[in-house]
Design a protein around this motif. Structure first.
Motif, PDB file in Angstrom:
ATOM      1  N   LYS A  71       0.815  -1.217   0.000  1.00 29.90           N
ATOM      2  CA  LYS A  71       0.000   0.000   0.000  1.00 29.90           C
ATOM      3  C   LYS A  71       0.850   1.269   0.000  1.00 29.90           C
ATOM      4  O   LYS A  71       0.441   2.278  -0.568  1.00 29.90           O
ATOM      5  N   SER A  72       2.024   1.220   0.635  1.00 26.63           N
ATOM      6  CA  SER A  72       2.847   2.420   0.790  1.00 26.63           C
ATOM      7  C   SER A  72       3.928   2.564  -0.274  1.00 26.63           C
ATOM      8  O   SER A  72       4.419   3.669  -0.504  1.00 26.63           O
ATOM      9  N   GLY A  73       4.336   1.459  -0.872  1.00 23.23           N
ATOM     10  CA  GLY A  73       5.441   1.498  -1.811  1.00 23.23           C
ATOM     11  C   GLY A  73       6.803   1.444  -1.125  1.00 23.23           C
ATOM     12  O   GLY A  73       7.834   1.550  -1.772  1.00 23.23           O
ATOM     13  N   VAL A  74       6.803   1.272   0.192  1.00 25.82           N
ATOM     14  CA  VAL A  74       8.041   1.138   0.964  1.00 25.82           C
ATOM     15  C   VAL A  74       8.378  -0.350   1.009  1.00 25.82           C
ATOM     16  O   VAL A  74       7.521  -1.157   1.397  1.00 25.82           O
ATOM     17  N   PRO A  75       9.586  -0.743   0.622  1.00 24.41           N
ATOM     18  CA  PRO A  75       9.933  -2.170   0.627  1.00 24.41           C
ATOM     19  C   PRO A  75       9.745  -2.808   2.011  1.00 24.41           C
ATOM     20  O   PRO A  75      10.021  -2.178   3.044  1.00 24.41           O
ATOM     21  N   ALA A  76       9.275  -4.055   2.016  1.00 23.76           N
ATOM     22  CA  ALA A  76       9.043  -4.776   3.271  1.00 23.76           C
ATOM     23  C   ALA A  76      10.317  -4.851   4.109  1.00 23.76           C
ATOM     24  O   ALA A  76      10.256  -4.722   5.335  1.00 23.76           O
ATOM     25  N   LYS A  77      11.469  -5.021   3.464  1.00 24.13           N
ATOM     26  CA  LYS A  77      12.723  -5.113   4.224  1.00 24.13           C
ATOM     27  C   LYS A  77      12.982  -3.820   4.994  1.00 24.13           C
ATOM     28  O   LYS A  77      13.504  -3.843   6.097  1.00 24.13           O
ATOM     29  N   ASN A  78      12.597  -2.681   4.419  1.00 22.53           N
ATOM     30  CA  ASN A  78      12.746  -1.404   5.122  1.00 22.53           C
ATOM     31  C   ASN A  78      11.799  -1.343   6.319  1.00 22.53           C
ATOM     32  O   ASN A  78      12.184  -0.890   7.392  1.00 22.53           O
ATOM     33  N   ILE A  79      10.572  -1.789   6.133  1.00 19.92           N
ATOM     34  CA  ILE A  79       9.599  -1.759   7.220  1.00 19.92           C
ATOM     35  C   ILE A  79      10.063  -2.638   8.370  1.00 19.92           C
ATOM     36  O   ILE A  79       9.997  -2.239   9.539  1.00 19.92           O
ATOM     37  N   TYR A  80      10.557  -3.836   8.055  1.00 20.80           N
ATOM     38  CA  TYR A  80      11.098  -4.713   9.110  1.00 20.80           C
ATOM     39  C   TYR A  80      12.232  -4.003   9.863  1.00 20.80           C
ATOM     40  O   TYR A  80      12.294  -4.056  11.088  1.00 20.80           O
ATOM     41  N   ALA A  81      13.102  -3.330   9.125  1.00 18.62           N
ATOM     42  CA  ALA A  81      14.226  -2.621   9.756  1.00 18.62           C
ATOM     43  C   ALA A  81      13.720  -1.469  10.619  1.00 18.62           C
ATOM     44  O   ALA A  81      14.205  -1.267  11.739  1.00 18.62           O
ATOM     45  N   TYR A  82      12.752  -0.729  10.136  1.00 21.05           N
ATOM     46  CA  TYR A  82      12.196   0.384  10.914  1.00 21.05           C
ATOM     47  C   TYR A  82      11.534  -0.121  12.185  1.00 21.05           C
ATOM     48  O   TYR A  82      11.665   0.480  13.248  1.00 21.05           O
ATOM     49  N   GLU A  83      10.815  -1.219  12.082  1.00 16.69           N
ATOM     50  CA  GLU A  83      10.139  -1.774  13.260  1.00 16.69           C
ATOM     51  C   GLU A  83      11.138  -2.325  14.271  1.00 16.69           C
ATOM     52  O   GLU A  83      10.832  -2.419  15.453  1.00 16.69           O
ATOM     53  N   LEU A 125      16.277   4.101  12.055  1.00 17.55           N
ATOM     54  CA  LEU A 125      15.654   5.395  11.766  1.00 17.55           C
ATOM     55  C   LEU A 125      14.903   5.343  10.439  1.00 17.55           C
ATOM     56  O   LEU A 125      15.410   4.812   9.448  1.00 17.55           O
ATOM     57  N   VAL A 126      13.710   5.932  10.432  1.00 14.84           N
ATOM     58  CA  VAL A 126      12.876   5.955   9.226  1.00 14.84           C
ATOM     59  C   VAL A 126      13.335   7.101   8.329  1.00 14.84           C
ATOM     60  O   VAL A 126      13.513   8.230   8.785  1.00 14.84           O
ATOM     61  N   LYS A 127      13.511   6.809   7.046  1.00 18.02           N
ATOM     62  CA  LYS A 127      13.851   7.844   6.067  1.00 18.02           C
ATOM     63  C   LYS A 127      12.643   8.768   5.911  1.00 18.02           C
ATOM     64  O   LYS A 127      11.493   8.317   5.947  1.00 18.02           O
ATOM     65  N   VAL A 128      12.899  10.060   5.708  1.00 15.28           N
ATOM     66  CA  VAL A 128      11.822  11.046   5.617  1.00 15.28           C
ATOM     67  C   VAL A 128      10.827  10.697   4.508  1.00 15.28           C
ATOM     68  O   VAL A 128       9.610  10.764   4.710  1.00 15.28           O
ATOM     69  N   ALA A 129      11.314  10.305   3.346  1.00 18.34           N
ATOM     70  CA  ALA A 129      10.423   9.961   2.234  1.00 18.34           C
ATOM     71  C   ALA A 129       9.535   8.773   2.604  1.00 18.34           C
ATOM     72  O   ALA A 129       8.340   8.762   2.278  1.00 18.34           O
ATOM     73  N   ASP A 130      10.102   7.788   3.278  1.00 18.42           N
ATOM     74  CA  ASP A 130       9.319   6.622   3.697  1.00 18.42           C
ATOM     75  C   ASP A 130       8.342   6.993   4.804  1.00 18.42           C
ATOM     76  O   ASP A 130       7.217   6.488   4.846  1.00 18.42           O
TER      77      ASP A 130
END
Length: 69
Positions: A22-34, A38-43
């Motif tokens: 839904k967001s276009g943010v890769p799942a690997k990034n979401i796992y890392a953020y969780e 640190l979350v990238k501003v664009a994400d």
């Protein structure tokens, strides 16, 4: 104070894969953020939009998901 990404995702009954789609943010990034990265501003903007919150309501760095064992 903002909420954790994983907390908001669970409140919306979304899996990581669903949030990624839904967001276009890769799942690997979401796992890392969780996990506390640190979350990238664009994400941040993309994730906040899908989770129906403004950017300030989402922590830039989530606390790790508590161990539920």
């Amino acid at each position: 104070m903002g909420k954790n990404l994983w907390e908001l995702r669970k409140q919306r009954n979304l899996t990581v894969k669903q949030l990624a789609a839904k967001s276009g943010v890769p799942a690997k990034n979401i796992y890392a953020y969780e996990a506390g990265e640190l979350v990238k501003v664009a994400d941040l903007e993309r994730l906040a939009k899908v989770l129906f919150v403004n950017n300030a309501e989402l922590k830039l760095q989530s606390d790790p998901i508590p161990n539920t064992k």
